[in-house]
Design a protein around this motif. Structure first.
Motif, PDB file in Angstrom:
ATOM      1  N   UNK A 152     -14.976  -6.342 -11.313  1.00 44.51           N
ATOM      2  CA  UNK A 152     -14.292  -5.108 -10.923  1.00 44.51           C
ATOM      3  C   UNK A 152     -13.285  -4.720 -12.009  1.00 44.51           C
ATOM      4  N   UNK A 153     -13.062  -3.433 -12.248  1.00 43.64           N
ATOM      5  CA  UNK A 153     -12.110  -3.013 -13.288  1.00 43.64           C
ATOM      6  C   UNK A 153     -10.702  -3.589 -13.126  1.00 43.64           C
ATOM      7  N   UNK A 154     -10.316  -3.953 -11.909  1.00 45.92           N
ATOM      8  CA  UNK A 154      -8.976  -4.504 -11.697  1.00 45.92           C
ATOM      9  C   UNK A 154      -8.945  -6.026 -11.755  1.00 45.92           C
ATOM     10  N   UNK A 155     -10.092  -6.675 -11.792  1.00 45.21           N
ATOM     11  CA  UNK A 155     -10.155  -8.138 -11.784  1.00 45.21           C
ATOM     12  C   UNK A 155      -9.610  -8.700 -13.102  1.00 45.21           C
ATOM     13  N   UNK A 156      -8.871  -9.783 -13.004  1.00 47.70           N
ATOM     14  CA  UNK A 156      -8.409 -10.468 -14.208  1.00 47.70           C
ATOM     15  C   UNK A 156      -7.140  -9.912 -14.811  1.00 47.70           C
ATOM     16  N   UNK A 157      -6.513  -8.923 -14.186  1.00 54.12           N
ATOM     17  CA  UNK A 157      -5.258  -8.396 -14.712  1.00 54.12           C
ATOM     18  C   UNK A 157      -4.346  -8.019 -13.553  1.00 54.12           C
ATOM     19  N   UNK A 158      -3.077  -7.862 -13.872  1.00 58.25           N
ATOM     20  CA  UNK A 158      -2.127  -7.424 -12.853  1.00 58.25           C
ATOM     21  C   UNK A 158      -2.281  -5.917 -12.656  1.00 58.25           C
ATOM     22  N   UNK A 159      -2.371  -5.505 -11.396  1.00 52.58           N
ATOM     23  CA  UNK A 159      -2.496  -4.078 -11.095  1.00 52.58           C
ATOM     24  C   UNK A 159      -1.399  -3.662 -10.131  1.00 52.58           C
ATOM     25  N   UNK A 160      -1.194  -2.394 -10.001  1.00 52.56           N
ATOM     26  CA  UNK A 160      -0.222  -1.883  -9.038  1.00 52.56           C
ATOM     27  C   UNK A 160      -0.923  -1.636  -7.704  1.00 52.56           C
ATOM     28  N   UNK A 161      -0.161  -1.595  -6.613  1.00 51.74           N
ATOM     29  CA  UNK A 161      -0.781  -1.283  -5.326  1.00 51.74           C
ATOM     30  C   UNK A 161      -1.504   0.062  -5.343  1.00 51.74           C
ATOM     31  N   UNK A 187     -10.111   2.764  -3.090  1.00 54.82           N
ATOM     32  CA  UNK A 187     -10.498   2.778  -1.679  1.00 54.82           C
ATOM     33  C   UNK A 187     -10.429   1.383  -1.094  1.00 54.82           C
ATOM     34  N   UNK A 188      -9.701   1.233  -0.020  1.00 54.97           N
ATOM     35  CA  UNK A 188      -9.529  -0.080   0.614  1.00 54.97           C
ATOM     36  C   UNK A 188     -10.362  -0.154   1.893  1.00 54.97           C
ATOM     37  N   UNK A 189     -11.060  -1.263   2.056  1.00 52.48           N
ATOM     38  CA  UNK A 189     -11.840  -1.547   3.262  1.00 52.48           C
ATOM     39  C   UNK A 189     -11.124  -2.633   4.057  1.00 52.48           C
ATOM     40  N   UNK A 190     -11.088  -2.476   5.367  1.00 52.28           N
ATOM     41  CA  UNK A 190     -10.366  -3.444   6.201  1.00 52.28           C
ATOM     42  C   UNK A 190     -10.783  -3.279   7.653  1.00 52.28           C
ATOM     43  N   UNK A 191     -10.602  -4.334   8.460  1.00 52.87           N
ATOM     44  CA  UNK A 191     -10.710  -4.139   9.918  1.00 52.87           C
ATOM     45  C   UNK A 191      -9.503  -3.339  10.392  1.00 52.87           C
ATOM     46  N   UNK A 192      -9.442  -3.029  11.682  1.00 52.36           N
ATOM     47  CA  UNK A 192      -8.301  -2.282  12.212  1.00 52.36           C
ATOM     48  C   UNK A 192      -7.023  -3.045  11.911  1.00 52.36           C
ATOM     49  N   UNK A 193      -6.104  -2.407  11.179  1.00 54.71           N
ATOM     50  CA  UNK A 193      -4.913  -3.095  10.707  1.00 54.71           C
ATOM     51  C   UNK A 193      -3.802  -3.065  11.758  1.00 54.71           C
ATOM     52  N   UNK A 217       0.205  -2.416   7.953  1.00 56.75           N
ATOM     53  CA  UNK A 217       0.215  -0.988   7.677  1.00 56.75           C
ATOM     54  C   UNK A 217       1.549  -0.581   7.062  1.00 56.75           C
ATOM     55  N   UNK A 218       2.635  -1.080   7.647  1.00 57.38           N
ATOM     56  CA  UNK A 218       3.967  -0.758   7.129  1.00 57.38           C
ATOM     57  C   UNK A 218       4.165  -1.350   5.737  1.00 57.38           C
ATOM     58  N   UNK A 219       3.623  -2.559   5.508  1.00 58.75           N
ATOM     59  CA  UNK A 219       3.726  -3.183   4.187  1.00 58.75           C
ATOM     60  C   UNK A 219       3.000  -2.342   3.140  1.00 58.75           C
ATOM     61  N   UNK A 220       1.773  -1.930   3.471  1.00 58.09           N
ATOM     62  CA  UNK A 220       1.002  -1.104   2.540  1.00 58.09           C
ATOM     63  C   UNK A 220       1.727   0.209   2.261  1.00 58.09           C
ATOM     64  N   UNK A 221       2.271   0.826   3.302  1.00 57.58           N
ATOM     65  CA  UNK A 221       2.973   2.099   3.134  1.00 57.58           C
ATOM     66  C   UNK A 221       4.166   1.943   2.196  1.00 57.58           C
ATOM     67  N   UNK A 277       4.580  -0.409  -0.145  1.00 61.92           N
ATOM     68  CA  UNK A 277       4.094  -0.675  -1.503  1.00 61.92           C
ATOM     69  C   UNK A 277       3.613   0.598  -2.189  1.00 61.92           C
ATOM     70  N   UNK A 278       3.041   1.496  -1.404  1.00 66.05           N
ATOM     71  CA  UNK A 278       2.514   2.737  -1.970  1.00 66.05           C
ATOM     72  C   UNK A 278       3.576   3.825  -2.085  1.00 66.05           C
ATOM     73  N   UNK A 279       4.778   3.522  -1.598  1.00 72.02           N
ATOM     74  CA  UNK A 279       5.855   4.497  -1.674  1.00 72.02           C
ATOM     75  C   UNK A 279       5.667   5.697  -0.778  1.00 72.02           C
ATOM     76  N   UNK A 280       4.984   5.509   0.353  1.00 75.38           N
ATOM     77  CA  UNK A 280       4.734   6.627   1.266  1.00 75.38           C
ATOM     78  C   UNK A 280       5.992   6.968   2.061  1.00 75.38           C
ATOM     79  N   UNK A 281       6.137   8.211   2.471  1.00 77.07           N
ATOM     80  CA  UNK A 281       7.287   8.603   3.298  1.00 77.07           C
ATOM     81  C   UNK A 281       7.322   7.796   4.601  1.00 77.07           C
ATOM     82  N   UNK A 282       8.503   7.619   5.132  1.00 74.07           N
ATOM     83  CA  UNK A 282       8.669   6.872   6.379  1.00 74.07           C
ATOM     84  C   UNK A 282       7.820   7.476   7.492  1.00 74.07           C
ATOM     85  N   UNK A 283       7.078   6.608   8.173  1.00 71.98           N
ATOM     86  CA  UNK A 283       6.242   7.052   9.281  1.00 71.98           C
ATOM     87  C   UNK A 283       4.835   7.441   8.882  1.00 71.98           C
TER      88      UNK A 283
END
Length: 301
Positions: free
Chosen positions: A175-184, A191-197, A202-206, A208-214
């Motif tokens: 994968x293009x991100x494998x083997x190096x440090x990447x940002x969230x 695109x992230x795949x996951x079961x129902x989080x 969800x709050x952790x991902x938000x 890390x991504x700098x999303x607005x509160x809520x």
């Protein structure tokens, strides 16, 4: 008080329809109506308002229905426990398992159980905790094991915590991100795949991504089946949110690699076994729960 007639009251409260409730009770509609009329007469109160095309519990009906549910539940428990005591046997059992445990823990647990109890029938249902809780409340399963971080604080439930493990992001080898440090954000752009989080990751991902509160992060592919998720991630540049325990063989073979994400920090999952408070588990259910807890202690799921 006639438990059979109480069950008719509960059935009518659930369906709000005389014909459907009668069918569920395996009675003709006139016979079912007479049963409701009889218990109303015995109690001296009207339980349901019957209007054209509508059936609704009266306030007195709501009072009786709530207590009837508890009484019927206790009656089923008593009958079941008497049967188990009389037969002195394990019996078959049905239970539920969340996505992470289905992939990481249950293969080993089911092998152990089949080796020890080859003549016992087990039924395992998969799903997220919301689906499994509904199945538990309707008594289609005896218990379930899943991530319980979002479970309600409910006195009607008993929860036994059995471990946890932090989550990470993973991608296919090459994968293009494998083997190096990447940002969230770089990881999320694929695109992230996951079961129902649960709400915590969800709050952790938000954050890390700098999303607005809520604001919740967008998941590219949400699926409660890890086998499907892994198939997609191995064939595309999609990134997978998971744990080491869920990807054991793929990590060992090198087919999947854990991404090195800058500032990554994830709280461990909180895995628990959930059952109805006051419900005595069948002997086989106790064996299955003990096996799940034992395997979980060895792999920290």
């Amino acid at each position: 008080m006639d438990l059979r007639r109480l069950s008719h009251v509960v059935s009518l409260a659930d369906t709000l329809h005389f014909a459907r409730a009668a069918e569920a009770a395996h009675l003709s509609q006139p016979a079912f109506s007479r049963s409701i009329q009889t218990i109303e007469s015995e109690l001296g109160i009207r339980l349901f308002d019957r209007e054209v095309g509508a059936v609704r519990p009266t306030p007195a009906g709501e009072f009786v229905i709530e207590r009837a549910r508890k009484l019927l539940f206790e009656a089923r428990c008593l009958q079941r426990e008497v049967d188990l005591y009389r037969d002195s046997k394990l019996g078959d059992t049905a239970f539920g398992v969340g996505p992470l445990l289905s992939e990481s823990l249950m293969p080993q647990a089911l092998v152990e159980l089949r080796q020890r109890y080859p003549k016992i029938a087990l039924r395992m249902e998969g799903g997220n905790w919301i689906q499994l809780l509904q199945r538990l409340r309707t008594e289609n399963i005896e218990f379930f094991a899943a991530d319980v971080r979002d479970m309600p604080d409910d006195a009607s439930l008993d929860i036994q915590l059995i471990g946890g493990q932090p989550g990470h992001l993973y991608a296919r080898a090459g994968h293009p991100l494998a083997g190096r440090v990447c940002t969230p954000l770089e990881a999320w752009d694929y695109g992230v795949a996951a079961p129902k989080l649960p709400s915590t990751p969800k709050a952790e991902f938000a954050a890390l991504l700098g999303l607005p509160s809520g604001q919740a992060p967008e998941v590219a592919l949400e699926c409660d089946n890890y086998s499907v998720l892994k198939t997609v991630v191995l064939a595309t540049d999609t990134v997978l949110a998971a744990t080491d325990a869920a990807l054991g063989s793929e990590l060992v073979s090198g087919a999947l690699v854990r991404l090195r994400v800058k500032n990554w920090s994830s709280a461990p999952s909180s895995t628990g076994i959930v059952r109805l408070h006051g419900r005595t588990p069948s002997p086989m259910a106790r064996e299955v729960m003990a096996c799940i807890a034992r395997v979980a202690s060895g792999i920290n799921v």
